[in-house]
Motif scaffolding. Structure first.
Motif, PDB file in Angstrom:
ATOM      1  N   PHE A 216      -7.159  -1.478  -7.302  1.00 43.33           N
ATOM      2  CA  PHE A 216      -7.029  -2.699  -6.522  1.00 43.33           C
ATOM      3  C   PHE A 216      -5.621  -2.817  -5.932  1.00 43.33           C
ATOM      4  CE2 PHE A 216      -5.838  -7.197  -6.264  1.00 43.33           C
ATOM      5  CZ  PHE A 216      -6.852  -7.701  -5.460  1.00 43.33           C
ATOM      6  N   VAL A 217      -4.614  -2.664  -6.768  1.00 42.50           N
ATOM      7  CA  VAL A 217      -3.226  -2.864  -6.344  1.00 42.50           C
ATOM      8  C   VAL A 217      -2.781  -1.781  -5.362  1.00 42.50           C
ATOM      9  CG1 VAL A 217      -0.821  -2.918  -7.123  1.00 42.50           C
ATOM     10  CG2 VAL A 217      -2.596  -4.106  -8.442  1.00 42.50           C
ATOM     11  N   ILE A 218      -3.061  -0.528  -5.682  1.00 35.20           N
ATOM     12  CA  ILE A 218      -2.562   0.585  -4.855  1.00 35.20           C
ATOM     13  C   ILE A 218      -3.226   0.601  -3.477  1.00 35.20           C
ATOM     14  CG2 ILE A 218      -2.441   3.103  -4.657  1.00 35.20           C
ATOM     15  CD1 ILE A 218      -2.189   3.170  -7.735  1.00 35.20           C
ATOM     16  N   VAL A 219      -4.555   0.438  -3.432  1.00 32.72           N
ATOM     17  CA  VAL A 219      -5.241   0.432  -2.135  1.00 32.72           C
ATOM     18  C   VAL A 219      -4.793  -0.759  -1.299  1.00 32.72           C
ATOM     19  CG1 VAL A 219      -7.474   0.238  -0.970  1.00 32.72           C
ATOM     20  CG2 VAL A 219      -7.242   1.711  -2.969  1.00 32.72           C
ATOM     21  N   LEU A 220      -4.632  -1.912  -1.930  1.00 30.58           N
ATOM     22  CA  LEU A 220      -4.200  -3.111  -1.208  1.00 30.58           C
ATOM     23  C   LEU A 220      -2.818  -2.892  -0.587  1.00 30.58           C
ATOM     24  CD1 LEU A 220      -5.209  -6.038  -0.654  1.00 30.58           C
ATOM     25  CD2 LEU A 220      -3.773  -6.757  -2.574  1.00 30.58           C
ATOM     26  N   ILE A 221      -1.902  -2.327  -1.365  1.00 28.96           N
ATOM     27  CA  ILE A 221      -0.541  -2.076  -0.859  1.00 28.96           C
ATOM     28  C   ILE A 221      -0.558  -1.042   0.266  1.00 28.96           C
ATOM     29  CG2 ILE A 221       1.699  -1.087  -1.456  1.00 28.96           C
ATOM     30  CD1 ILE A 221       1.382  -2.345  -4.227  1.00 28.96           C
ATOM     31  N   LEU A 222      -1.281   0.050   0.070  1.00 25.66           N
ATOM     32  CA  LEU A 222      -1.319   1.104   1.094  1.00 25.66           C
ATOM     33  C   LEU A 222      -1.965   0.608   2.385  1.00 25.66           C
ATOM     34  CD1 LEU A 222      -2.235   4.251  -1.059  1.00 25.66           C
ATOM     35  CD2 LEU A 222      -0.009   3.613  -0.114  1.00 25.66           C
ATOM     36  N   LEU A 223      -3.012  -0.200   2.253  1.00 28.34           N
ATOM     37  CA  LEU A 223      -3.670  -0.756   3.438  1.00 28.34           C
ATOM     38  C   LEU A 223      -2.717  -1.687   4.193  1.00 28.34           C
ATOM     39  CD1 LEU A 223      -6.372  -1.051   5.024  1.00 28.34           C
ATOM     40  CD2 LEU A 223      -6.853  -3.028   3.588  1.00 28.34           C
ATOM     41  N   TYR A 224      -1.995  -2.502   3.443  1.00 26.42           N
ATOM     42  CA  TYR A 224      -1.031  -3.428   4.053  1.00 26.42           C
ATOM     43  C   TYR A 224       0.071  -2.652   4.777  1.00 26.42           C
ATOM     44  CZ  TYR A 224       2.810  -6.792   4.318  1.00 26.42           C
ATOM     45  OH  TYR A 224       3.852  -7.589   4.756  1.00 26.42           O
ATOM     46  N   LEU A 225       0.591  -1.613   4.116  1.00 29.55           N
ATOM     47  CA  LEU A 225       1.640  -0.795   4.733  1.00 29.55           C
ATOM     48  C   LEU A 225       1.139  -0.105   5.998  1.00 29.55           C
ATOM     49  CD1 LEU A 225       3.325   0.799   1.581  1.00 29.55           C
ATOM     50  CD2 LEU A 225       4.191  -1.074   3.003  1.00 29.55           C
ATOM     51  N   PHE A 226      -0.103   0.371   5.956  1.00 35.55           N
ATOM     52  CA  PHE A 226      -0.687   0.990   7.148  1.00 35.55           C
ATOM     53  C   PHE A 226      -0.732  -0.011   8.295  1.00 35.55           C
ATOM     54  CE2 PHE A 226      -4.566   1.582   9.712  1.00 35.55           C
ATOM     55  CZ  PHE A 226      -4.277   2.800  10.295  1.00 35.55           C
ATOM     56  N   CYS A 227      -1.095  -1.239   7.981  1.00 34.14           N
ATOM     57  CA  CYS A 227      -1.229  -2.269   9.017  1.00 34.14           C
ATOM     58  C   CYS A 227       0.114  -2.614   9.645  1.00 34.14           C
ATOM     59  CB  CYS A 227      -1.885  -3.518   8.419  1.00 34.14           C
ATOM     60  SG  CYS A 227      -2.192  -4.826   9.618  1.00 34.14           S
ATOM     61  N   ILE A 228       1.139  -2.838   8.818  1.00 35.16           N
ATOM     62  CA  ILE A 228       2.417  -3.317   9.364  1.00 35.16           C
ATOM     63  C   ILE A 228       3.327  -2.181   9.839  1.00 35.16           C
ATOM     64  CG2 ILE A 228       2.358  -5.400   7.955  1.00 35.16           C
ATOM     65  CD1 ILE A 228       4.539  -4.113   6.183  1.00 35.16           C
ATOM     66  N   LEU A 229       3.092  -0.958   9.371  1.00 31.82           N
ATOM     67  CA  LEU A 229       3.943   0.166   9.778  1.00 31.82           C
ATOM     68  C   LEU A 229       3.317   1.025  10.866  1.00 31.82           C
ATOM     69  CD1 LEU A 229       5.342   1.354   6.318  1.00 31.82           C
ATOM     70  CD2 LEU A 229       6.414  -0.190   7.978  1.00 31.82           C
ATOM     71  N   CYS A 230       2.014   1.308  10.712  1.00 25.81           N
ATOM     72  CA  CYS A 230       1.347   2.209  11.663  1.00 25.81           C
ATOM     73  C   CYS A 230       0.641   1.471  12.795  1.00 25.81           C
ATOM     74  CB  CYS A 230       0.335   3.088  10.918  1.00 25.81           C
ATOM     75  SG  CYS A 230       1.072   4.116   9.634  1.00 25.81           S
ATOM     76  N   CYS A 231       0.276   0.229  12.552  1.00 26.86           N
ATOM     77  CA  CYS A 231      -0.497  -0.516  13.557  1.00 26.86           C
ATOM     78  C   CYS A 231       0.301  -1.615  14.250  1.00 26.86           C
ATOM     79  CB  CYS A 231      -1.724  -1.152  12.902  1.00 26.86           C
ATOM     80  SG  CYS A 231      -2.864   0.037  12.174  1.00 26.86           S
ATOM     81  N   ALA A 232       1.493  -1.907  13.759  1.00 29.03           N
ATOM     82  CA  ALA A 232       2.269  -3.018  14.323  1.00 29.03           C
ATOM     83  C   ALA A 232       2.547  -2.792  15.809  1.00 29.03           C
ATOM     84  CB  ALA A 232       3.577  -3.171  13.557  1.00 29.03           C
ATOM     85  N   PRO A 233       2.306  -3.802  16.641  1.00 31.31           N
ATOM     86  CA  PRO A 233       2.536  -3.658  18.093  1.00 31.31           C
ATOM     87  C   PRO A 233       4.021  -3.756  18.436  1.00 31.31           C
ATOM     88  CG  PRO A 233       1.827  -5.886  17.576  1.00 31.31           C
ATOM     89  CD  PRO A 233       1.774  -5.119  16.280  1.00 31.31           C
ATOM     90  N   LYS A 234       4.370  -3.312  19.624  1.00 26.00           N
ATOM     91  CA  LYS A 234       5.732  -3.484  20.106  1.00 26.00           C
ATOM     92  C   LYS A 234       5.968  -4.959  20.435  1.00 26.00           C
ATOM     93  CE  LYS A 234       5.771   1.164  22.116  1.00 26.00           C
ATOM     94  NZ  LYS A 234       5.882   1.956  23.359  1.00 26.00           N
TER      95      LYS A 234
END
Length: 463
Positions: A216-234
């Protein structure tokens, strides 16, 4: 339609031939008796018709159980005893509970109120969606994904953009996958417990979470990081959502209704009893049934809704699969698999890190060809479960890992639930091709999470 019917007849015929040949042609030997060969024949036939779609999984499961009786492997009451089991009734109770909570509407109001607290920037809303989805989406998962797309639209994000996909993926994964980290979070939990067996599966809320919290914790953190680091718009591609966005949506709901208050009270009391089960000894199933009756009395769902919204096909398949799989030991199939595959897979089974990683990889690959998620579990249990039992690996670990990572939608045909949730927001916002990126990320995150769970599982005696 005619071609489809012809294909089904062909695959059913193949399944019948395979079952007949395996059941009666091979001679009995020191590894397998006649009942063992019959079990293998039935198992192979079931997989054929389920994988090809020739027969619906629940019907295939029921037919196989009938043949267990016809082959005199056991009596009808014993074969179908799982229909009266705890896990089947837990499944029914959770379906009713989720229907009542969805009808009450109070969770949608809470979601909007809480999201309004977070910063109105992209990262702020991503953070809010992550936290709130982890708490609320498991109860009514469908309400958060459309909201995520609305947030993106209000922020000026382009449709089909990485930023939109990232926001949408958070409630999808937390609502339909991470919810299984809680024994009361999803009807799928009772399915997993039933397939693993009541002796193997954690029985209380706390015992269940003790096994699942790393995932639960690891997937939640990795998903969040993917969203704000890899998907964040300019910066030039996004703006903060309007200050009155949530206020207007809450205003649209109107004053808090009696049904919302009733749903909130029933859920609140239920949560207290679930979290304190080890103290008072009242099982979560009893609490859920009482909550279901309370919701029925309050009018949060009707008799007609209980009949129409309960996934009775799933109930039948789970119960029949539980009844069928319980005969792997008594027919000698487990012992035969251990003797034949034990030496070959000994290096994998003896190393828990390699074992868990292998289960993850095999499951991901199987799902490209095996349409049914539960059929994938049955295959992994037959191989990994049998061999793992020899070195003290709890079958629940195999079931949980296979079920969770096997829920991916790397292909368009292997997860109708994920496809249904994507359909809610429409192709204008998220196409299947868009959504598949989240599936790949989920597979990677889950593989990492399960591998890192090994020390925890060793510490609590599951490996």
């Amino acid at each position: 339609m005619k071609n489809e019917t012809t294909k089904k007849i062909i695959f059913i015929t193949i399944a019948v031939i395979v079952a007949a040949v395996l059941s009666f042609v091979p001679k009995e030997n020191e590894l397998l008796s006649r009942s063992g060969w019959q079990f293998i024949g039935l198992f192979a036939a079931m997989l054929i018709v389920i994988i090809t779609g020739a027969v619906q999984d629940w019907a295939a499961g029921l037919i196989v159980c009938v043949f267990l009786v016809l082959f005199n492997i056991d009596t009808f009451p014993n074969v179908f005893s799982q229909f009266a089991g705890t896990q089947v009734w837990t499944l029914i109770a959770i379906y009713a509970l989720c229907t009542g909570l969805a009808n009450s509407g109070f969770l949608q109001r809470i979601s909007l109120i809480l999201l309004n607290i977070f910063p109105k920037s992209y990262k702020g809303q991503a953070t809010g969606l992550t936290i709130i989805s982890a708490v609320i989406a498991p109860l009514v998962p469908g309400i958060m994904s459309p909201l995520a797309c609305e947030i993106g639209e209000n922020s000026g994000l382009k449709k089909h953009s990485k930023a939109i996909i990232g926001l949408w993926g958070i409630p999808l994964v937390t609502g339909f996958y991470l919810s299984c980290a809680f024994i009361t979070g999803s009807a799928q939990c009772s399915i997993m417990a039933g397939l693993a067996g009541e002796e193997a599966a954690p029985a209380t809320w706390g015992a269940w979470f003790a096994v699942t919290w790393p995932y639960f914790v690891i997937v939640l953190i990795l998903l969040y990081l993917f969203c704000i680091l890899c998907c964040a718009p300019k910066k030039e591609e996004v703006q903060d959502i309007s200050a009155d966005f949530y206020k207007n949506k809450i205003k649209e709901l109107g004053p808090m209704t009696l049904k919302e208050k009733q749903g909130a009270i029933i859920l609140g009391v239920s949560l207290i009893f679930w979290l304190t089960e080890s103290f008072h000894g009242i099982s979560s199933l009893c609490v859920m049934i009482i909550a279901d009756v309370a919701m029925l009395c309050c009018g949060l769902f009707t008799k007609q809704e209980f009949s129409s919204k309960g996934n009775w096909a799933m109930v039948c398949f789970v119960a029949s699969l539980m009844g069928f799989s319980s005969y792997m030991s008594s027919t000698g199939v487990n012992a035969a698999i251990t003797k034949l595959l034990g030496p070959l897979l000994a290096p994998v089974v003896s190393n828990p890190w390699l074992f868990i990683l292998s289960v993850c990889i095999v499951t991901i690959l199987l799902r490209y060809v095996v349409v049914s998620q539960l059929a994938t579990i049955a295959i992994n249990l037959a191989v990994f479960g049998t061999l793992g039992a020899q070195v003290g690996i709890n079958p629940f670990i195999i079931v949980f890992v296979t079920h969770q990572i096997g829920g991916n939608w790397n292909t368009s045909y292997n997860n109708p639930v994920a496809q249904g949730l994507r359909a809610i927001v429409g192709d204008d916002n998220i196409t299947y091709k868009d959504s598949r990126a989240i599936s790949y990320v989920y597979c990677i995150a889950s593989t990492i999470a399960f591998t890192l769970s090994v020390p925890v599982w060793q510490g609590i005696g599951m490996l």
